[in-house]
Design a protein around this motif. Structure first.
Motif, PDB file in Angstrom:
ATOM      1  N   ARG A  93       9.911   1.569  -7.476  1.00  0.00           N
ATOM      2  CA  ARG A  93       9.722   1.065  -8.829  1.00  0.00           C
ATOM      3  C   ARG A  93       9.939   2.164  -9.869  1.00  0.00           C
ATOM      4  NH1 ARG A  93       5.179   2.218  -6.352  1.00  0.00           N
ATOM      5  NH2 ARG A  93       3.523   3.383  -7.422  1.00  0.00           N
ATOM      6  N   GLU A 132       8.533  -0.149  -1.503  1.00  0.00           N
ATOM      7  CA  GLU A 132       7.244  -0.819  -1.520  1.00  0.00           C
ATOM      8  C   GLU A 132       7.419  -2.335  -1.595  1.00  0.00           C
ATOM      9  OE1 GLU A 132       7.447   0.958  -5.713  1.00  0.00           O
ATOM     10  OE2 GLU A 132       8.781   0.781  -3.989  1.00  0.00           O
ATOM     11  N   GLU A 151       4.664  -7.043  -4.451  1.00  0.00           N
ATOM     12  CA  GLU A 151       3.483  -7.012  -5.317  1.00  0.00           C
ATOM     13  C   GLU A 151       3.402  -5.698  -6.093  1.00  0.00           C
ATOM     14  OE1 GLU A 151       0.066  -7.768  -2.967  1.00  0.00           O
ATOM     15  OE2 GLU A 151       0.626  -9.847  -2.513  1.00  0.00           O
ATOM     16  N   ARG A 152       3.884  -4.624  -5.486  1.00  0.00           N
ATOM     17  CA  ARG A 152       3.848  -3.312  -6.131  1.00  0.00           C
ATOM     18  C   ARG A 152       5.135  -2.989  -6.865  1.00  0.00           C
ATOM     19  NH1 ARG A 152       0.497  -3.470  -2.042  1.00  0.00           N
ATOM     20  NH2 ARG A 152      -1.364  -2.150  -2.016  1.00  0.00           N
ATOM     21  N   HIS A 193       3.438  -0.068   1.157  1.00  0.00           N
ATOM     22  CA  HIS A 193       4.035   1.033   0.405  1.00  0.00           C
ATOM     23  C   HIS A 193       5.409   1.442   0.942  1.00  0.00           C
ATOM     24  CE1 HIS A 193       0.199   1.679  -1.644  1.00  0.00           C
ATOM     25  NE2 HIS A 193      -0.388   1.598  -0.460  1.00  0.00           N
TER      26      HIS A 193
END
Length: 236
Positions: A13, A33, A36-37, A58
């Motif tokens: 991200r 990851e 959701e992350r 992760h």
């Protein structure tokens, strides 16, 4: 059509904006990851479709479409080869069978090639199709071959060759396995520890459509990851 595979060394991200300047149509990201992350920053281009797989939130493998391609995991997927993912990536013009790969080391000994070797035999019939691509972090190279080990890297390359599937990088640049002029990994980001372990293999009908194959430079990418992106451009 541009296909890029890049092991992002986690926290994708925070790095997506840099690889997206390369304008991939399909992007394969080991060590990504989970969704959701994975929140892209403001101004970062949003993918058209995403597929993620993994046990560690992760650190799994992400596949992204930035064109009109859709991504679907094939029902034949065998979770024993959890990071050798058979995908259908398709639009109205073409259907690609893509294996997104992040090779894992067996628990008992140090040989990353075993998982991919077993997977390509399990998925042998799929490899007979046209429009087959295997791309990602193979964690292997012919320099680590052990002659008595059937699932070494050179034997994997030979098996794929028997299926009319070839390394795009080696074909385009006329390179020999184990003697690559470009490196895709710098261990611990050290320039004195270079290896070529990321690959994109493609079936012969796609090899004929190659326009360019490029490995990212150490200087540009080391601040983001220990791996360099491998970019394959096809005239499709």
């Amino acid at each position: 059509m541009k296909i890029i595979t890049w092991n992002c060394n986690m926290a994708f991200r925070k790095k997506a904006e840099f690889i997206l300047t390369e304008k991939p149509d399909i992007l394969i990201v080991p060590e990504c990851e989970n969704l959701e992350r994975l929140v892209f920053g403001i101004g970062t281009k949003q993918p058209n479709d995403i597929f993620w797989y993994g046990n560690n939130p992760h650190k799994g493998i992400g596949v992204f479409s930035f064109g009109d391609f859709k991504i679907k995991l094939l029902e034949i997927h065998n979770p024993d080869f959890k990071y050798v993912l058979p995908l259908s990536i398709y639009n109205e013009k073409i259907n690609l069978t893509v294996f997104a790969i992040w090779s894992q080391k067996p628990k008992k000994y140090d040989c990353y090639t075993e998982q991919v070797w077993n997977a390509v035999h399990f998925y042998s019939n799929l490899l007979d199709n046209d429009n087959v691509i295997l791309a990602g972090d193979f964690n292997s190279n012919s320099i680590w071959d052990k002659p008595k080990r059937v699932y070494n890297h050179s034997n994997l390359v030979d098996y794929l060759k028997g299926k009319n599937i070839f390394s795009t990088y080696h074909h385009f640049h006329n390179q020999t396995q184990g003697q690559e002029k470009d490196n895709t990994l710098f261990m611990h980001r050290k320039i004195e520890r270079p290896y070529h372990i990321d690959f994109c293999f493609a079936s012969s009908n796609l090899i004929d459509k190659l326009e360019n194959v490029e490995v990212g430079s150490y200087e540009k990418w080391t601040k983001h990851s220990d791996h360099k992106p491998l970019t394959v451009t096809l005239d499709l």
